[in-house]
Design a protein around this motif. Structure first.
Motif, PDB file in Angstrom:
ATOM      1  N   LYS A   1       0.877  -1.082  -0.046  1.00 54.83           N
ATOM      2  CA  LYS A   1      -0.049   0.025   0.084  1.00 54.83           C
ATOM      3  C   LYS A   1       0.926   1.169  -0.179  1.00 54.83           C
ATOM      4  O   LYS A   1       0.528   2.370  -0.605  1.00 54.83           O
TER       5      LYS A   1
ATOM      6  N   ALA B   1       1.835   1.614  -3.666  1.00 55.96           N
ATOM      7  CA  ALA B   1       0.917   2.187  -4.255  1.00 55.96           C
ATOM      8  C   ALA B   1       0.590   3.714  -4.024  1.00 55.96           C
ATOM      9  O   ALA B   1       0.479   4.514  -4.972  1.00 55.96           O
ATOM     10  N   SER B   2       0.692   3.933  -2.757  1.00 57.17           N
ATOM     11  CA  SER B   2       0.620   5.590  -2.547  1.00 57.17           C
ATOM     12  C   SER B   2       2.023   6.303  -3.137  1.00 57.17           C
ATOM     13  O   SER B   2       1.705   7.361  -3.743  1.00 57.17           O
TER      14      SER B   2
ATOM     15  N   GLN C   1       1.108   6.998  -6.657  1.00 49.70           N
ATOM     16  CA  GLN C   1      -0.220   7.801  -6.803  1.00 49.70           C
ATOM     17  C   GLN C   1      -1.227   7.033  -7.755  1.00 49.70           C
ATOM     18  O   GLN C   1      -1.845   7.442  -8.387  1.00 49.70           O
ATOM     19  N   VAL C   2      -1.482   5.816  -7.034  1.00 49.72           N
ATOM     20  CA  VAL C   2      -2.699   4.932  -7.597  1.00 49.72           C
ATOM     21  C   VAL C   2      -3.435   4.843  -6.176  1.00 49.72           C
ATOM     22  O   VAL C   2      -2.846   4.507  -5.168  1.00 49.72           O
ATOM     23  N   SER C   3      -4.572   4.145  -6.069  1.00 47.78           N
ATOM     24  CA  SER C   3      -5.401   3.904  -4.955  1.00 47.78           C
ATOM     25  C   SER C   3      -4.718   2.544  -4.290  1.00 47.78           C
ATOM     26  O   SER C   3      -4.050   1.666  -4.997  1.00 47.78           O
ATOM     27  N   ALA C   4      -4.587   2.900  -3.049  1.00 44.16           N
ATOM     28  CA  ALA C   4      -4.201   1.890  -2.176  1.00 44.16           C
ATOM     29  C   ALA C   4      -4.988   0.549  -1.984  1.00 44.16           C
ATOM     30  O   ALA C   4      -5.435  -0.066  -0.989  1.00 44.16           O
ATOM     31  N   SER C   5      -5.454   0.037  -3.292  1.00 40.21           N
ATOM     32  CA  SER C   5      -6.211  -1.202  -3.280  1.00 40.21           C
ATOM     33  C   SER C   5      -5.712  -2.031  -4.379  1.00 40.21           C
ATOM     34  O   SER C   5      -4.888  -1.681  -4.999  1.00 40.21           O
ATOM     35  N   ARG C   6      -5.947  -3.408  -4.213  1.00 43.14           N
ATOM     36  CA  ARG C   6      -5.510  -4.310  -5.217  1.00 43.14           C
ATOM     37  C   ARG C   6      -5.845  -3.891  -6.821  1.00 43.14           C
ATOM     38  O   ARG C   6      -4.929  -3.950  -7.646  1.00 43.14           O
ATOM     39  N   THR C   7      -7.022  -3.356  -6.908  1.00 39.52           N
ATOM     40  CA  THR C   7      -7.777  -2.835  -8.213  1.00 39.52           C
ATOM     41  C   THR C   7      -6.729  -1.678  -8.576  1.00 39.52           C
ATOM     42  O   THR C   7      -6.334  -1.510  -9.793  1.00 39.52           O
ATOM     43  N   GLY C   8      -6.663  -0.835  -7.781  1.00 44.68           N
ATOM     44  CA  GLY C   8      -5.688   0.598  -7.912  1.00 44.68           C
ATOM     45  C   GLY C   8      -4.374   0.072  -8.672  1.00 44.68           C
ATOM     46  O   GLY C   8      -3.795   0.617  -9.468  1.00 44.68           O
TER      47      GLY C   8
ATOM     48  N   SER D   1      -3.776  -0.679 -13.245  1.00 45.90           N
ATOM     49  CA  SER D   1      -3.252   0.463 -14.083  1.00 45.90           C
ATOM     50  C   SER D   1      -1.804   0.126 -14.644  1.00 45.90           C
ATOM     51  O   SER D   1      -0.849   0.879 -14.130  1.00 45.90           O
TER      52      SER D   1
END
Length: 185
Positions: free
Chosen positions: A34, A37-38, A41-48, A52
């Motif tokens: 996470k 991911a941060s 700059q993507v959502s801290a989710s698996r999908t985020g 992308s």
């Protein structure tokens, strides 16, 4: 702006998509995927993170083929829906002793055995009794500090081997085992 990581490496051929980012985060002394991911700059989710692949490749400076392959593997896992193991990790201690990474097949809820070592997958720590959290800091270590390679695993039954082998190979190999179905309609 591209993020400069100290350690960059590609995913293994049979590596879990999120497991790759967990391993990459761990190798770069981040608390978790996470944080990675941060940083990009993507959502801290698996999908985020896995949804992308081009953005992630550009931000991390890694080949788009790596992130694209992981995204495709993730789409396959999403098709499992309720058969996807998401609340706990399951591991083969012998596999982790050989190479520390999470195998994609271990994410299927009905894959309960390692077809290579003929052992049941372990999803609880024998030292503390807790399930192996997918949010633990180290891939090879329980939150209590126990090294997962040291956990004991029981031999898998023929039925576990058969089903796990079929699922792990997408139906191409049964582990050369036939389950005993005597008395089953």
């Amino acid at each position: 702006m591209k993020i400069e990581l100290t350690h960059l490496f590609g995913p293994k051929a049979d590596e879990s998509p999120l497991g790759y980012y967990r391993r990459l985060a761990e190798a770069n002394a981040l608390w978790s995927w996470k944080d990675l991911a941060s940083m990009i700059q993507v959502s801290a989710s698996r999908t985020g993170l896995l949804g992308s692949p081009d953005h992630v490749a550009a931000k991390l400076g890694i080949p788009a083929a790596w992130t694209g392959g992981l995204a495709q593997r993730e789409q396959h896992l999403r098709a499992l829906r309720s058969l996807h193991r998401s609340r706990t990790d399951a591991v083969c201690p012998e596999c982790l002793a050989e190479d520390i990474y999470l195998r994609v097949s271990w994410e299927h809820a009905y894959v309960t055995a390692c077809s290579k070592h003929r052992l049941r997958l372990v999803d609880h720590c024998s030292a503390c009794g807790d399930s192996l959290s997918p949010h633990r800091e180290r891939l090879a270590q329980c939150r209590c500090g126990t090294m997962l390679m040291q956990l004991r695993s029981m031999p898998a039954t023929d039925a576990q081997m058969w089903l796990s082998s079929l699922l792990s190979t997408e139906g191409t190999h049964s582990g050369e085992v036939t389950p005993d179905v005597t008395g089953v309609k």
